[in-house]
Design a protein around this motif. Structure first.
Motif, mmCIF file in Angstrom:
data_model
loop_
_atom_site.group_PDB
_atom_site.id
_atom_site.type_symbol
_atom_site.label_atom_id
_atom_site.label_comp_id
_atom_site.label_asym_id
_atom_site.label_seq_id
_atom_site.Cartn_x
_atom_site.Cartn_y
_atom_site.Cartn_z
ATOM 1 N N ASP A 1 7.881 15.388 0.223
ATOM 2 C CA ASP A 1 7.099 14.620 1.533
ATOM 3 C C ASP A 1 7.098 13.652 1.478
ATOM 4 O O ASP A 1 6.362 13.017 3.280
ATOM 5 N N ILE A 2 7.855 12.559 0.870
ATOM 6 C CA ILE A 2 7.925 11.068 1.239
ATOM 7 C C ILE A 2 8.712 10.585 1.324
ATOM 8 O O ILE A 2 9.743 10.436 0.384
ATOM 9 N N ALA A 3 9.441 10.280 2.114
ATOM 10 C CA ALA A 3 10.644 9.525 2.673
ATOM 11 C C ALA A 3 10.603 7.752 2.335
ATOM 12 O O ALA A 3 12.051 7.748 1.582
ATOM 13 N N ASP A 4 10.083 7.391 1.559
ATOM 14 C CA ASP A 4 9.841 5.780 1.323
ATOM 15 C C ASP A 4 8.944 5.755 0.532
ATOM 16 O O ASP A 4 7.492 5.113 0.902
ATOM 17 N N ARG A 5 9.149 5.235 -0.598
ATOM 18 C CA ARG A 5 7.967 5.619 -1.569
ATOM 19 C C ARG A 5 7.179 3.680 -2.110
ATOM 20 O O ARG A 5 6.403 4.262 -2.136
ATOM 21 N N SER A 6 8.193 3.798 -1.347
ATOM 22 C CA SER A 6 7.561 1.716 -1.167
ATOM 23 C C SER A 6 6.591 1.529 -0.424
ATOM 24 O O SER A 6 5.717 1.406 -0.551
ATOM 25 N N ASP A 7 6.780 2.600 1.005
ATOM 26 C CA ASP A 7 5.556 2.498 1.815
ATOM 27 C C ASP A 7 3.849 3.109 1.390
ATOM 28 O O ASP A 7 2.822 2.435 1.600
ATOM 29 N N VAL A 8 4.223 4.079 0.426
ATOM 30 C CA VAL A 8 3.028 4.088 0.107
ATOM 31 C C VAL A 8 2.612 4.343 -1.472
ATOM 32 O O VAL A 8 1.888 4.528 -2.063
ATOM 33 N N GLY A 9 3.035 2.874 -1.787
ATOM 34 C CA GLY A 9 2.565 2.402 -3.576
ATOM 35 C C GLY A 9 3.552 3.367 -4.300
ATOM 36 O O GLY A 9 2.259 3.746 -5.341
ATOM 37 N N GLY A 10 4.419 4.344 -4.138
ATOM 38 C CA GLY A 10 4.811 5.137 -5.236
ATOM 39 C C GLY A 10 5.755 4.571 -6.007
ATOM 40 O O GLY A 10 6.453 4.996 -6.080
ATOM 41 N N LEU A 11 6.236 3.234 -5.832
ATOM 42 C CA LEU A 11 7.437 2.681 -7.069
ATOM 43 C C LEU A 11 6.068 1.420 -7.670
ATOM 44 O O LEU A 11 6.161 0.514 -7.172
ATOM 45 N N ALA A 12 6.850 1.329 -8.232
ATOM 46 C CA ALA A 12 5.692 0.012 -10.119
ATOM 47 C C ALA A 12 7.295 -0.222 -10.907
ATOM 48 O O ALA A 12 7.923 0.406 -11.299
ATOM 49 N N LEU A 13 7.528 -1.351 -10.497
ATOM 50 C CA LEU A 13 9.066 -1.974 -11.661
ATOM 51 C C LEU A 13 8.071 -2.470 -12.793
ATOM 52 O O LEU A 13 6.563 -3.302 -12.938
ATOM 53 N N ALA A 14 8.198 -2.913 -14.080
ATOM 54 C CA ALA A 14 8.824 -3.839 -14.809
ATOM 55 C C ALA A 14 7.752 -3.572 -15.718
ATOM 56 O O ALA A 14 5.993 -3.796 -16.477
ATOM 57 N N LEU A 15 7.321 -2.112 -16.223
ATOM 58 C CA LEU A 15 5.755 -1.268 -16.506
ATOM 59 C C LEU A 15 6.205 -1.607 -18.645
ATOM 60 O O LEU A 15 7.265 -0.878 -18.496
ATOM 61 N N TYR A 16 5.606 -1.487 -18.869
ATOM 62 C CA TYR A 16 6.307 -1.667 -20.098
ATOM 63 C C TYR A 16 5.265 -1.172 -21.360
ATOM 64 O O TYR A 16 6.425 -0.261 -22.350
ATOM 65 N N ALA B 1 -1.866 6.951 -12.740
ATOM 66 C CA ALA B 1 -2.365 8.105 -11.893
ATOM 67 C C ALA B 1 -3.121 7.346 -10.193
ATOM 68 O O ALA B 1 -3.601 8.099 -9.316
ATOM 69 N N ALA B 2 -2.967 5.986 -10.612
ATOM 70 C CA ALA B 2 -3.012 5.178 -9.355
ATOM 71 C C ALA B 2 -2.414 5.527 -7.742
ATOM 72 O O ALA B 2 -2.686 5.516 -6.795
ATOM 73 N N MET B 3 -1.027 5.911 -8.087
ATOM 74 C CA MET B 3 -0.110 6.296 -7.221
ATOM 75 C C MET B 3 -0.886 7.312 -6.624
ATOM 76 O O MET B 3 -0.753 7.584 -5.939
ATOM 77 N N ILE B 4 -0.692 8.521 -7.680
ATOM 78 C CA ILE B 4 -1.301 9.538 -7.307
ATOM 79 C C ILE B 4 -2.513 9.823 -6.543
ATOM 80 O O ILE B 4 -2.814 10.373 -5.356
ATOM 81 N N GLU B 5 -3.346 9.433 -6.933
ATOM 82 C CA GLU B 5 -4.910 8.536 -5.987
ATOM 83 C C GLU B 5 -4.373 7.833 -4.778
ATOM 84 O O GLU B 5 -5.098 8.350 -3.309
ATOM 85 N N ARG B 6 -3.378 7.056 -4.562
ATOM 86 C CA ARG B 6 -3.781 6.757 -2.982
ATOM 87 C C ARG B 6 -2.761 7.761 -2.566
ATOM 88 O O ARG B 6 -3.400 7.701 -1.406
ATOM 89 N N LEU B 7 -1.913 8.523 -2.667
ATOM 90 C CA LEU B 7 -1.051 9.483 -2.260
ATOM 91 C C LEU B 7 -1.909 10.003 -1.393
ATOM 92 O O LEU B 7 -2.285 10.587 -0.276
ATOM 93 N N ARG B 8 -2.878 10.425 -2.143
ATOM 94 C CA ARG B 8 -4.224 11.807 -1.412
ATOM 95 C C ARG B 8 -4.453 11.543 -0.789
ATOM 96 O O ARG B 8 -5.273 11.752 0.354
ATOM 97 N N LYS B 9 -5.002 10.209 -0.646
ATOM 98 C CA LYS B 9 -5.426 9.099 0.423
ATOM 99 C C LYS B 9 -5.352 9.001 1.846
ATOM 100 O O LYS B 9 -5.358 9.353 2.800
ATOM 101 N N SER B 10 -3.705 8.380 1.297
ATOM 102 C CA SER B 10 -2.465 8.058 2.437
ATOM 103 C C SER B 10 -2.256 9.508 3.208
ATOM 104 O O SER B 10 -1.911 9.362 4.118
ATOM 105 N N SER B 11 -1.647 10.535 2.103
ATOM 106 C CA SER B 11 -1.202 11.301 2.909
ATOM 107 C C SER B 11 -1.643 13.177 2.185
ATOM 108 O O SER B 11 -0.957 13.183 0.986
ATOM 109 N N PRO B 12 -2.539 13.343 2.119
ATOM 110 C CA PRO B 12 -3.651 13.978 0.821
ATOM 111 C C PRO B 12 -2.445 15.462 1.406
ATOM 112 O O PRO B 12 -3.110 16.272 0.410
ATOM 113 N N GLN B 13 -1.575 16.105 2.865
ATOM 114 C CA GLN B 13 -1.068 17.367 2.252
ATOM 115 C C GLN B 13 0.599 17.306 1.888
ATOM 116 O O GLN B 13 1.072 17.899 1.497
ATOM 117 N N ALA B 14 1.143 15.799 1.806
ATOM 118 C CA ALA B 14 1.881 15.551 0.516
ATOM 119 C C ALA B 14 1.528 16.061 -0.765
ATOM 120 O O ALA B 14 0.776 16.247 -1.505
#
Length: 185
Positions: A34-49, A59-72
């Motif tokens: 349901d997400i065309a552009d991950r960057s728009d919803v904070g669904g992309l993170a780089l350089a995690l160690y 977990a933060a990605m899931i929380e953001r997505l549930r708030k911005s697009s609960p139907q996704a």
């Protein structure tokens, strides 16, 4: 061209476990049809160690997505190793349906990367393409001058045009494709 190892994870803990097997920094991408552009919803993170960082960010990605697009629908995560392509150009190829052209597909090409929308350096074309049309489409972008110059970083413009042609043909052949983003190419 390096093959990128791609791992799928069902939840944040699984994403952390998958990342541990990769031995180095990773890219984490939320997986949702349901997400065309991950960057728009904070669904992309780089350089995690660390596994803790990966789990927390997921977990933060899931929380953001549930708030911005609960139907996704959230299917999980993609975990990939970070690849260093120092000096590489980031380009984008994509496809959208356009009402201007009878709801038909419109191909786009331009400068890619995380700031694609801000930079707004894209050209549009209607599939299918040939070498002339693909080359002309690329020439309508600002990035083309840098690509064509090639003095510091040579680019095979014919190979790039052929990539556009193949993507355009795939779009023409597969009507089921409604959107497509290759960013960065």
């Amino acid at each position: 061209i390096p093959v990128v190892s791609t791992h799928y994870a069902l939840d944040p803990r699984d994403a952390a476990r998958q990342a541990e097997t990769l031995k180095g920094p990773v890219a984490l991408k939320i997986l949702s049809p349901d997400i065309a552009d991950r960057s728009d919803v904070g669904g992309l993170a780089l350089a995690l160690y660390t596994p803790e960082e990966i789990s927390s960010v997921a977990a933060a990605m899931i929380e953001r997505l549930r708030k911005s697009s609960p139907q996704a629908v959230i299917e999980g995560f993609v975990v990939q190793p970070m690849l260093s392509r120092h000096g590489a150009y980031e380009l984008t190829i994509g496809m959208r349906s356009s009402r201007q052209f009878g709801d038909g597909p419109v191909l786009l090409f331009g400068q890619g990367g995380p700031e694609t929308q801000v930079i707004d350096d894209v050209a549009y074309g209607i599939p299918p393409l040939n070498m002339h049309l693909a080359s002309e489409m690329m020439s309508r972008t600002r990035i083309h001058k840098r690509l064509a110059d090639g003095s510091d970083r040579p680019v095979d413009l014919d190979a790039l045009a052929m990539t556009l042609i193949k993507v355009a043909q795939m779009i023409a052949d597969l009507a089921e494709i409604t959107t497509l983003d290759i960013n960065p190419l």
